[in-house]
Design an enzyme around this catalytic site. Sequence first.
Site, PDB file in Angstrom:
ATOM      1  CG  HIS A  70      -9.999 -36.742  54.583  1.00 60.23           C
ATOM      2  ND1 HIS A  70     -10.167 -35.344  53.802  1.00 60.23           N
ATOM      3  CD2 HIS A  70     -11.208 -36.645  55.549  1.00 60.23           C
ATOM      4  CE1 HIS A  70     -11.070 -34.479  54.293  1.00 60.23           C
ATOM      5  NE2 HIS A  70     -11.841 -35.369  55.416  1.00 60.23           N
ATOM      6  CG  ASP A  72      -9.767 -36.480  49.994  1.00 62.20           C
ATOM      7  OD1 ASP A  72      -9.512 -36.750  51.068  1.00 62.20           O
ATOM      8  OD2 ASP A  72     -10.856 -36.351  49.358  1.00 62.20           O
ATOM      9  CG  ASP A 103     -13.555 -32.017  56.183  1.00 62.50           C
ATOM     10  OD1 ASP A 103     -13.106 -32.601  56.699  1.00 62.50           O
ATOM     11  OD2 ASP A 103     -14.625 -31.701  55.486  1.00 62.50           O
ATOM     12  CD  GLU A 136     -14.379 -37.990  54.282  1.00 59.58           C
ATOM     13  OE1 GLU A 136     -15.465 -38.182  54.745  1.00 59.58           O
ATOM     14  OE2 GLU A 136     -14.212 -36.722  53.673  1.00 59.58           O
ATOM     15  CD  GLU A 137     -14.280 -33.844  51.956  1.00 61.58           C
ATOM     16  OE1 GLU A 137     -15.272 -33.955  51.653  1.00 61.58           O
ATOM     17  OE2 GLU A 137     -13.974 -33.270  53.152  1.00 61.58           O
ATOM     18  CD  GLU A 165     -13.983 -36.314  58.316  1.00 61.86           C
ATOM     19  OE1 GLU A 165     -14.320 -34.994  58.446  1.00 61.86           O
ATOM     20  OE2 GLU A 165     -13.824 -36.951  57.409  1.00 61.86           O
ATOM     21  CG  HIS A 354     -17.198 -28.783  52.924  1.00 62.03           C
ATOM     22  ND1 HIS A 354     -17.788 -29.950  52.393  1.00 62.03           N
ATOM     23  CD2 HIS A 354     -16.099 -29.585  53.261  1.00 62.03           C
ATOM     24  CE1 HIS A 354     -17.340 -31.065  52.542  1.00 62.03           C
ATOM     25  NE2 HIS A 354     -16.155 -30.842  53.337  1.00 62.03           N
TER      26      HIS A 354
END
Length: 383
Positions: A70, A72, A103, A136-137, A165, A354
């Site tokens: 991903h 996003d 990520d 995905e997030e 991931e 994150h």
Amino acid sequence: MPPIDPVALTADLVRCPSVTPDEGGALVLLEKVLSAGGFTCTRVDRGDVSNLYARWGRRGANRTFGFNGHTDVVPLGDEAAWTMPPFGAEIKDGYLYGRGSTDMKSGVAAFAAAAIDFVAETPPDGAIVLAITGDEEGDAVDGTTALLDWMRDNNEAMTVCLVGEPTNPSVMGEAMKIGRRGSMTAWFTITGKQGHAAYPDQARNPMPAMARLMDVLSSRALDEGTDHFDPSSLQVLTIDTGNPATNVIPAQTKACVNIRFNDAHDSTALTTWMQEEADKVAEDFGVQIDMRLRVSGESFVTPPGDLSDLVGKAVEAETGRKPILSTTGGTSDARFVKDHCPVVEFGLVGKTMHQVDERVSVEQIGQLKSIYRRILTDYFAAD
């Protein structure tokens, strides 16, 4: 064409402000790079979500290696707390900084670079697919699921799939994931009857009922773990009543629990159990209990075998470490891919994902490209 620099591609992707579900230019950039590398690209947008499907090789090939990832990213949080521009992709002391650097824009860049170089230098007997989502997030409703739906409708398929991931806790090569726990959230609303605290016989207090229900649910040992999973866990996340008065019995209280469950359970059985316990408490206390559910994903495991061996050997060859087979962590889009084909996960060290000042080791980006390249080489070299 010259080899693709995965660090430069990571930096270009980080500069795209693709906070979920905004595409931010990331998939446009990837489509341009992959198309130049000989991949046939199709945008598979659904709802407000942008997705990209890229394939090298003919449809219906005897074997197709797939990659899922991903572009996003999660929101920045406190932007003032960042010491580096969150979308600047600046490099300092060997680290590339920016939201999504770990990520998982670096993982997408590493695989795209490995795949483009691989098909240019040693065109395989088969096909390679990249299924990249922009959701995905977020809610993950119109992301990888939309790609898989489109693949089904257009006779596209992956034989196996690697999700990129971050999987390593501290150093490269520590761990790969062969499964994930299931996750579900339940919201309970208990309604009684408001009244004066001095006259409890004229009211029906929902609070003791909620205390009982939360104790019953959280006290039960769901299991002792299974062959590939730790014990399942139910956690009480909040109990909210919002009653500022000291002499009023409230009419209603709410609570939320989350269950991370292994392959000894499924969400249907756990739902039945919670509903039965809620019904008992409702009868005992004479209150009404309503339950609302959201299932984020079921537990699954890809049994150790050819795919995990393939990835594990490539990781060990490039890092000197044999990765453990893990099922820890939250959910990932592997929970959707597992219904399409065998799937495992391997990516970078996830220490800063994150977080404020999210960053990735520049050296590890190149190392990850080498691992992915070796995986492709070994996969298509096998009989």
